[in-house]
Design a protein around this motif. Structure first.
Motif: not given
Length: 271
Positions: A10-13, A50-59
């Motif tokens: 997602n564009k590094a988000q 500009a490309h801040a992470t907004r969500v972390v997905v753990l799996r």
């Protein structure tokens, strides 16, 4: 990173972190714990860019989320404890490392989504409890085995109580809790159960909802809700009002209002 795999989407988000020790059902070694904390700290450090992470997905890799702590690390700690003469307690230190990991993910201003398949045991159950959104497939099997092994779910217990409430958490602890995905959904341990074939589309739908929310407003809301666990609503009135005022007058509040009036998406929503 040796024991986790990282993929930016997602564009590094969105930062997708995969526990990557499938040969041991992703049992969590000290090295993995440290890598997870490093990955989260790096994601948090991108805020404002500009490309801040907004969500972390753990799996987890290989059809399992996490089988708990790595017994080799605990055995090594036992050996150090047997050889130690006073001073630090190696076993407590290992246990605390995992506690700090859970606390870091619980306190992060980023949104955290956990995708649960196969084994979700011990420490893996703890990580599931600190996620903001938890999605399980029908293959997920939950276990809190510590008391049946003669030990204590020390770092998991507070987060289990927070997620489930005292009654359900205590029930699982005194029975060596075993749950399938449907039972976990029924008691609120997970928020959604989907077939394995639909899990990726379910994750994408949740991510779309999260990314439609303003990142600073989301972080401020998480912080306020965390305080609400330990305070009465009346005690938070003034602080909540101040938080609201800053948001309304800030760039996100102004952009959100303008976007609503102009019938367009706010700038923080991915194109």
């Amino acid at each position: 990173m040796q024991f986790i795999a990282i993929n930016a989407v997602n564009k590094a988000q969105t930062l997708e972190i995969t526990l990557n020790r499938p040969e041991v059902r992703n049992a969590m070694s000290l090295s993995m714990v440290r890598e997870l904390r490093q990955a989260l700290a790096h994601a948090e450090s991108t805020a404002g860019s500009a490309h801040a992470t907004r969500v972390v997905v753990l799996r987890g890799a290989g059809g399992h989320f996490c089988a708990g702590g790595d017994l080799k690390d605990m055995a090594a700690a036992h050996q150090r404890a047997a050889q130690a003469e006073g001073g630090a307690d190696p076993i407590a230190e290992v246990n605390a490392e995992f506690g700090h990991l859970c606390a870091a993910f619980a306190a992060t201003p980023l949104a955290v989504v956990a995708v649960l398949e196969g084994t979700v045991m011990g420490g893996g159950l703890g990580l599931a409890c600190v996620a903001d959104v938890t999605i399980a497939t029908e293959t997920a099997r939950f276990r809190l085995p510590e008391t049946s092994l003669g030990v204590v779910p020390a770092q998991i217990a507070p987060f289990l109580v927070e997620r489930l409430g005292y009654s359900q958490a205590k029930r699982l602890a005194v029975t060596g809790g075993r749950l399938d995905a449907a039972q976990a959904l029924a008691i609120g341990l997970v928020h959604q159960q989907v077939p394995t074939t639909d899990v990726d589309s379910a994750v994408q739908a949740v991510l779309a909802d999260i990314l439609a929310c303003a990142p600073e407003a989301l972080a401020a809301t998480k912080t306020l809700m965390a305080k609400a666990r330990w305070n009465t609503p009346a005690a938070l009135i003034d602080e909540a009002a101040a938080v609201f005022s800053r948001a309304v007058q800030g760039p996100e509040g102004q952009e959100g209002t303008s976007a609503f009036l102009q019938k367009r998406k706010p700038t923080w929503v991915p194109a």
